[in-house]
Motif scaffolding. Structure first.
Motif, PDB file in Angstrom:
ATOM      1  N   LEU A   1       0.703  -1.120  -0.090  1.00  0.00           N
ATOM      2  CA  LEU A   1      -0.020   0.049  -0.053  1.00  0.00           C
ATOM      3  C   LEU A   1       0.888   1.140  -0.054  1.00  0.00           C
ATOM      4  N   VAL A   2       0.753   2.033  -1.135  1.00  0.00           N
ATOM      5  CA  VAL A   2       1.745   3.215  -1.232  1.00  0.00           C
ATOM      6  C   VAL A   2       0.924   4.437  -1.397  1.00  0.00           C
ATOM      7  N   SER A   3       1.488   5.519  -1.558  1.00  0.00           N
ATOM      8  CA  SER A   3       0.870   7.030  -2.064  1.00  0.00           C
ATOM      9  C   SER A   3       1.945   7.782  -2.492  1.00  0.00           C
ATOM     10  N   LEU A   4       1.419   8.505  -3.396  1.00  0.00           N
ATOM     11  CA  LEU A   4       2.595   9.773  -3.715  1.00  0.00           C
ATOM     12  C   LEU A   4       1.679  11.098  -3.577  1.00  0.00           C
ATOM     13  N   SER A   5       2.515  12.095  -3.041  1.00  0.00           N
ATOM     14  CA  SER A   5       1.974  13.441  -2.954  1.00  0.00           C
ATOM     15  C   SER A   5       2.774  14.452  -3.062  1.00  0.00           C
ATOM     16  N   GLY A   6       2.606  15.662  -3.191  1.00  0.00           N
ATOM     17  CA  GLY A   6       3.643  16.680  -3.750  1.00  0.00           C
ATOM     18  C   GLY A   6       3.256  16.942  -5.088  1.00  0.00           C
ATOM     19  N   ALA A   7       4.464  16.811  -6.072  1.00  0.00           N
ATOM     20  CA  ALA A   7       4.280  17.197  -7.462  1.00  0.00           C
ATOM     21  C   ALA A   7       3.290  16.080  -8.068  1.00  0.00           C
ATOM     22  N   ASP A   8       2.774  16.361  -9.406  1.00  0.00           N
ATOM     23  CA  ASP A   8       2.095  15.427 -10.193  1.00  0.00           C
ATOM     24  C   ASP A   8       3.110  15.229 -11.236  1.00  0.00           C
ATOM     25  N   PHE A   9       3.914  13.997 -11.435  1.00  0.00           N
ATOM     26  CA  PHE A   9       4.838  13.670 -12.544  1.00  0.00           C
ATOM     27  C   PHE A   9       3.848  12.717 -13.303  1.00  0.00           C
ATOM     28  N   SER A  10       2.565  12.596 -13.157  1.00  0.00           N
ATOM     29  CA  SER A  10       1.851  11.863 -14.096  1.00  0.00           C
ATOM     30  C   SER A  10       2.354  10.405 -13.986  1.00  0.00           C
ATOM     31  N   PRO A  11       2.042   9.929 -12.451  1.00  0.00           N
ATOM     32  CA  PRO A  11       2.571   8.377 -12.563  1.00  0.00           C
ATOM     33  C   PRO A  11       1.684   7.581 -13.131  1.00  0.00           C
TER      34      PRO A  11
ATOM     35  N   HIS B   1      -2.176  11.865  -4.288  1.00  0.00           N
ATOM     36  CA  HIS B   1      -2.892  12.089  -3.091  1.00  0.00           C
ATOM     37  C   HIS B   1      -4.252  11.107  -2.928  1.00  0.00           C
ATOM     38  N   LYS B   2      -3.866   9.757  -3.160  1.00  0.00           N
ATOM     39  CA  LYS B   2      -4.651   8.815  -2.787  1.00  0.00           C
ATOM     40  C   LYS B   2      -3.938   7.527  -2.347  1.00  0.00           C
ATOM     41  N   PRO B   3      -4.533   6.927  -1.484  1.00  0.00           N
ATOM     42  CA  PRO B   3      -3.890   5.642  -1.343  1.00  0.00           C
ATOM     43  C   PRO B   3      -4.007   4.481  -2.322  1.00  0.00           C
ATOM     44  N   VAL B   4      -3.039   3.844  -2.631  1.00  0.00           N
ATOM     45  CA  VAL B   4      -3.096   2.876  -3.782  1.00  0.00           C
ATOM     46  C   VAL B   4      -2.215   1.782  -3.457  1.00  0.00           C
ATOM     47  N   CYS B   5      -2.974   0.567  -3.681  1.00  0.00           N
ATOM     48  CA  CYS B   5      -2.504  -0.609  -3.395  1.00  0.00           C
ATOM     49  C   CYS B   5      -2.101  -1.443  -4.562  1.00  0.00           C
ATOM     50  N   VAL B   6      -0.738  -1.723  -4.833  1.00  0.00           N
ATOM     51  CA  VAL B   6       0.049  -2.077  -6.113  1.00  0.00           C
ATOM     52  C   VAL B   6       0.428  -3.717  -5.778  1.00  0.00           C
TER      53      VAL B   6
END
Lengths: 238, 329
Positions: free
Chosen positions: B70-80, B90-95
């Protein structure tokens, strides 16, 4: 020594406060700084993150968020200011503070001292005279800054005061001993630098694997002694 | 149970809130550039605010998940993207194990933060996991992440179950970050040498636009703007500087000190950006303009207090949603 009441306190950002005894390098001002620094180190004031002594000033960095939460309705800066004022009043300047005395071997061989010949020529001294003048005094570590473990020491004998190089070197090897104006210092890491390089120490001024990564602390007393190139290489291997 | 860097980014480092207690030795605090983003990324995966995250610049690394996390990205938007499919920020994502995270283009901001539930495992040096690049200590062996590096969560904690087909699953809530990055002038308090500016320079300081130059990094942002004149004739002896300090360089231009700043400096300090505005600045890129405005220390504290309450509320909401969600699975 008598306490100098002439100081000023000012914010150094919204999360730090500085007390200064003026814009001059004097041993008296630095003694005030170190006395207050040691006093505050012992007291461990809540919310304080860092105490940064400099030539004639001490800066207290604090955890503003934590202190705001702990003291609702109060201005944290005002609180810190009055704590600092109180501390200055409480510090007993008469008491003798024990400084560490550290001797540092320096090899002044020209192969390790790229600016030594020119510096000697500039001051119309022989190389031996420069070495003698540099090793004679006991220096005071006024502060540490610029790089981790970079100690600003003074004061250098007036006869060898030398301005920084007009164009800094892109790489100065760790251990290089230099002069800048009335100050002397040792580069703890390979780095760019503009000080006049007159020798090298085989000691490691900075080592991340040591419990105390820095050999020198603010307030320490330092004496240099001259070693030969052979001794330098022997000590370097240790 | 790790992630593996399969392609290095330009500067991706493990960071936490920084290394305090050693500035008297010239050891600077470092830590994340954008503390708000770090806290939000951590909150989204149920972590405490200060656990280590990966700070990524653009172009950022490509990462293979060797375990479901379970990960998340916040801060800049580098179009992940995950295996080419868009992954929201800015959302929790289960990868799922085997998936690859990559980044397309820099849409907004300058630094993105990758948090994992449980926090990343890293080297601790002087009580911090932050990477100190100059002395090569802390974080991932004291350096930026490079190809074949593996990062492990401190502990593998429960995450939302994926249905069998999906490579990743987005948990159904998002942190509202807009309030923390509202565009506007950056606010500063006066520095000790503010009054050495000429009256005209003071006027210029608050009426001009400053642009972040290309010579900007984690140590500081050099600004380009109209020249500012100081009446100071004597050189200053070195004194401490802090994150957000605005120094006037001999070329009459400003530099703002950022996370990896030196502990002391000798240039006139005309001002200090307030702590509450440093996240906004940390997400600006070379070429971005901004203006400055003046507040009092009291105002700076009040602004930070309000921001802190909002952040706390957001953290609580994230924790609550995640706890509910994990109970439901």
């Amino acid at each position: 020594m008598s306490a100098s009441p002439v100081y000023r306190i000012y914010p150094c950002g919204d999360h730090a406060i500085t007390i200064t005894w003026g814009n001059a390098i004097t041993e008296a001002a630095n003694q005030q700084v170190m006395a207050l620094y040691r006093y505050l180190c012992e007291r461990k004031i809540t919310g304080v993150l860092d105490l940064i002594p400099a030539y004639s000033s001490l800066t207290v960095v604090y955890d503003l968020v934590a202190l705001i939460k702990k003291n609702p309705g109060q201005t944290v800066y005002t609180m810190m200011e009055s704590q600092l004022q109180q501390a200055v009043r409480s510090v007993e300047l008469g008491t003798i503070t024990v400084s560490n005395k550290i001797t540092i071997p320096v090899c002044y061989d020209l192969s390790l001292a790229p600016d030594l010949s020119a510096l000697a020529a500039l001051h119309q001294l022989t190389i031996e005279e420069v070495i003698q003048l540099h090793t004679a005094p006991t220096y005071r570590v006024y502060m540490i800054g610029f790089l981790p473990g970079f100690a600003y020491m003074g004061s250098v004998d007036e006869r060898i005061h030398t301005a920084r190089k007009s164009s800094p070197r892109t790489k100065v090897p760790a251990g290089s001993v230099g002069i800048a104006g009335e100050q002397t210092g040792i580069y703890p890491l390979d780095s760019p630098g503009g000080w006049q390089l007159i020798g090298q120490t085989p000691l490691r001024l900075f080592d991340i694997d040591r419990t105390d990564p820095c050999l020198l602390q603010p307030g320490d007393e330092v004496q240099f002694w001259s070693i030969s190139l052979t001794e330098y290489h022997q000590l370097k291997k240790l | 149970m790790s992630i593996q860097v399969i392609k290095a980014g330009i500067l991706d480092t493990v960071q936490d809130t920084g290394r305090y207690g050693y500035q008297q030795l010239g050891i600077n605090p470092g830590g994340v550039m954008d503390r708000t983003a770090m806290r939000i990324a951590n909150a989204l995966v149920g972590n405490d605010a200060g656990v280590p995250v990966v700070e990524m610049h653009f172009p950022a690394a490509e990462i293979l998940f060797e375990e479901t996390m379970l990960v998340s990205l916040s801060g800049a938007d580098f179009s992940p993207r995950i295996n080419g499919e868009e992954m929201p920020v800015h959302k929790p994502v289960c990868v799922r194990k085997g998936a690859i995270l990559s980044f397309g283009k820099q849409i907004k901001g300058a630094r993105t933060y990758l948090a994992v539930r449980g926090g990343w495992k890293a080297d601790n040096w002087l009580h911090s996991y932050s990477t100190h690049l100059t002395v090569k200590a802390g974080g991932q062996a004291g350096r930026a992440l490079s190809r074949t590096d593996r990062l492990f969560p401190q502990q593998l904690q429960p995450y939302g179950l994926l249905n069998k087909e999906s490579i990743f699953e987005v948990l159904p809530w998002q942190a509202a970050v807009g309030a923390f990055y509202q565009e506007g002038s950056l606010r500063m308090i006066q520095g000790y040498e503010f009054d050495t500016l000429t009256p005209a320079a003071k006027e210029t300081l608050f009426s001009s636009s400053f642009t972040i130059s290309r010579e900007s990094n984690r140590m500081g942002y050099r600004l380009q703007g109209p020249p500012l004149i100081t009446t100071l004739t004597t050189e200053l002896i070195s004194t401490a500087v802090t994150r957000g300090t605005l120094q006037l360089l001999p070329n009459e231009q400003l530099i703002v000190l950022m996370a990896d700043h030196q502990t002391t400096g000798g240039y006139p300090r005309v001002g200090h950006l307030i702590s509450a505005d440093l996240a906004l600045l940390a997400q600006k890129n070379a070429g971005d303009p901004f203006s400055l405005s003046l507040v009092t220390v009291q105002e700076a504290e009040n602004i930070l207090h309000r921001q802190e309450m909002d952040l706390q509320q957001l953290q609580n909401a994230c924790n609550f949603r995640l706890a509910q969600y994990l109970l439901g699975v």
